[in-house]
Design an enzyme around this catalytic site. Structure first.
Site, PDB file in Angstrom:
ATOM      1  N   ASP A 141     105.203  48.738  83.413  1.00 51.02           N
ATOM      2  CA  ASP A 141     104.402  49.226  85.110  1.00 51.02           C
ATOM      3  C   ASP A 141     104.298  47.886  85.665  1.00 51.02           C
ATOM      4  O   ASP A 141     103.392  47.493  85.914  1.00 51.02           O
ATOM      5  CB  ASP A 141     103.572  50.050  84.687  1.00 51.02           C
ATOM      6  CG  ASP A 141     103.445  50.465  86.430  1.00 51.02           C
ATOM      7  OD1 ASP A 141     103.061  49.991  86.598  1.00 51.02           O
ATOM      8  OD2 ASP A 141     101.381  51.198  86.121  1.00 51.02           O
ATOM      9  N   LYS A 148     106.343  50.843  95.141  1.00 55.40           N
ATOM     10  CA  LYS A 148     105.354  49.839  96.372  1.00 55.40           C
ATOM     11  C   LYS A 148     106.497  48.384  96.871  1.00 55.40           C
ATOM     12  O   LYS A 148     106.598  48.932  97.660  1.00 55.40           O
ATOM     13  CB  LYS A 148     104.977  48.646  94.997  1.00 55.40           C
ATOM     14  CG  LYS A 148     103.264  49.246  94.664  1.00 55.40           C
ATOM     15  CD  LYS A 148     102.113  49.364  94.791  1.00 55.40           C
ATOM     16  CE  LYS A 148     100.856  50.408  94.384  1.00 55.40           C
ATOM     17  NZ  LYS A 148     100.348  50.952  95.941  1.00 55.40           N
ATOM     18  N   TYR A 162      95.453  50.989  85.105  1.00 56.97           N
ATOM     19  CA  TYR A 162      96.072  52.394  86.034  1.00 56.97           C
ATOM     20  C   TYR A 162      97.035  52.374  86.162  1.00 56.97           C
ATOM     21  O   TYR A 162      97.783  51.792  86.288  1.00 56.97           O
ATOM     22  CB  TYR A 162      95.113  51.672  87.317  1.00 56.97           C
ATOM     23  CG  TYR A 162      95.531  52.208  88.602  1.00 56.97           C
ATOM     24  CD1 TYR A 162      94.951  53.633  88.250  1.00 56.97           C
ATOM     25  CD2 TYR A 162      96.534  52.795  89.608  1.00 56.97           C
ATOM     26  CE1 TYR A 162      94.836  54.920  89.241  1.00 56.97           C
ATOM     27  CE2 TYR A 162      97.541  53.603  90.289  1.00 56.97           C
ATOM     28  CZ  TYR A 162      96.004  54.200  90.094  1.00 56.97           C
ATOM     29  OH  TYR A 162      96.083  55.443  92.217  1.00 56.97           O
ATOM     30  N   TYR A 211      91.198  58.612  98.305  1.00 57.03           N
ATOM     31  CA  TYR A 211      89.746  57.880  98.125  1.00 57.03           C
ATOM     32  C   TYR A 211      88.339  58.160  98.431  1.00 57.03           C
ATOM     33  O   TYR A 211      87.754  56.597  98.728  1.00 57.03           O
ATOM     34  CB  TYR A 211      90.164  56.784  97.664  1.00 57.03           C
ATOM     35  CG  TYR A 211      91.378  56.428  96.419  1.00 57.03           C
ATOM     36  CD1 TYR A 211      91.292  56.741  95.268  1.00 57.03           C
ATOM     37  CD2 TYR A 211      92.281  56.078  97.080  1.00 57.03           C
ATOM     38  CE1 TYR A 211      92.858  56.675  94.633  1.00 57.03           C
ATOM     39  CE2 TYR A 211      93.694  55.260  96.188  1.00 57.03           C
ATOM     40  CZ  TYR A 211      93.978  55.974  94.872  1.00 57.03           C
ATOM     41  OH  TYR A 211      94.706  56.121  94.368  1.00 57.03           O
TER      42      TYR A 211
END
Length: 421
Positions: free
Chosen positions: A235, A264, A141, A13
């Protein structure tokens, strides 16, 4: 920073031509990051929300070391091993309802890809043609791989440049109001023969801007998915493992999704691992004498034993230590500590859910300057877009949490004062 290192690394990014050199980390401990220049920063975002127990927890380190000594990796095609068997059984016991069938992969984006693939092949295996679309939500996202990008927000998200490459999906607003609920119902009716599934981030749209919605909104989505006979993919890559104050965010809405994506914090921020977990009726569509009905997916490092050992150790800590109580305590402290920022001109919103705190500016600030001021105050926080957010380790000490809140409040006050002048 070593010049060769900065020349050869392509960072995430980041516009490499304009970016300032990154800070070099040399060690971590608890909620602290030690830099090569000797400075120590309090980590306010737990390495992209992964290190829920803090860094270097000895229980996880010991489990990984023991596994490393016996078997660091083995292919999962045709073989199995105890750490994966144990982890799958423990996840099935933790998750609501009959989310009992665990498919391991190695990143959150791939977990989403697997979920989308499951949903698509579900209909193929049932002999139903034309179910090639997924309904997703604005502000969402779900990852950076191609399929995952297609179910992110197509206009406001970071992937809008790839529109011509991606399959076009159905995108709706979250059903916060009666009108939005009716619009979602109508979209599901109109596209019913084209849709394979719905996908949503429960309670918090993370990388879309830490946009929060109440459990009732998630419950409405689940009700409509069930009414229209469509699988619901939830999600929980960001929200899972205590981040919103319950082990999984969907618990707060009292729903059982058809497919859940996890990653994560699954390993406590130690190693990369992800899981896509399906209910029994989804799995049953793949249970067949026909080899072509199998799920033809298999990441090379699927169910890596080191990662599974770390994840099992992380689950031990959730059992032994008061992580959910700590998340709720962080919520109270963030709510109190950030409240006054709402009154500042230039602040559009302040919102908190569980161990997530977010300050949204009225206009996007100079992010590089903002981050530099935070580092100067001794904290590592990575603002993006128009928000500055905190997602600390659930185990963060009170003094470090206070330091984070003070650094954020001082920096926001300074930023809004600069904007006025």
């Amino acid at each position: 920073m070593n010049e060769a290192r900065s020349t050869h690394l392509w960072r995430p990014y980041t516009q490499m031509k304009r970016a300032a050199p990154p800070l070099e980390a040399v060690a971590t401990m608890g909620t602290r990051i030690r830099l090569a220049d000797g400075r120590e920063l309090v980590d306010g975002i737990a390495s992209w929300w992964t290190a829920v127990h803090g860094y270097n927890h000895p229980h996880i380190a010991e489990a990984v070391a023991a596994q490393l000594a016996s078997m660091p990796h083995i292919m999962f095609g045709g073989l199995t091993h105890a750490p994966a068997e144990r982890l799958a059984a423990r996840l099935a016991a933790l998750l609501p309802g009959d989310l009992d069938h665990v498919f391991f992969s190695d990143s959150g984006s791939v977990a989403v890809e697997v979920a989308l693939k499951m949903a698509a092949q579900l209909w193929i295996n049932r002999g139903v043609a034309g179910r090639t679309k997924v309904l997703a939500f604005r502000g969402g996202y779900h990852g950076d791989t191609m399929g995952a990008m297609s179910v992110c927000d197509p206009e406001e998200g970071m992937h809008r440049r790839f529109g011509a490459w991606l399959p076009e999906q159905i995108v709706c607003d979250l059903p916060r109001t009666g009108a939005e609920t009716n619009a979602l119902d109508a979209a599901l009716t109109h596209n019913r023969d084209r849709l394979a599934a719905l996908i949503v981030e429960p309670l918090v749209q993370g990388a879309g801007g830490m946009v929060m919605h109440p459990p009732e909104v998630l419950a409405r989505i689940a009700t409509l998915a069930r009414r229209h006979g469509l699988p619901l993919i939830v999600d929980e890559i960001f929200t899972g493992f205590g981040r919103t104050g319950t082990m999984f965010a969907c618990e707060q809405a009292g729903i059982v999704p058809d497919i859940m994506c996890l990653s994560k914090a699954l390993t406590g921020g130690t190693l990369t691992l992800a899981a896509t977990v399906a209910r029994t009726d989804i799995f049953s569509a793949f249970w067949s004498d026909d080899p072509a009905a199998a799920l033809m997916h298999g990441p090379t490092f699927m169910a890596n034993p080191l990662a599974c050992a770390a994840a099992n150790a992380s689950l031990d800590l959730f059992e032994r230590e008061p992580r959910l109580e700590q998340a709720r305590a962080i919520e109270s402290r963030l709510t109190e500590g950030l409240a006054d920022l709402r009154r500042l001109p230039g602040v559009a919103d302040v919102r908190v859910r569980g161990a997530i705190g977010c300050v949204q500016f009225a206009t996007s600030p100079d992010l590089a300057a903002l981050k530099e001021r935070l580092v100067t105050r001794g904290v590592w926080v990575r603002p993006f877009g128009d928000i500055l957010y905190l997602t600390p380790a659930l185990s963060i000490e009170a003094a470090d949490l206070t330091r984070l809140i003070e650094a954020v409040t001082e920096t926001v006050r300074e930023e809004t004062q600069c904007a006025i002048s």
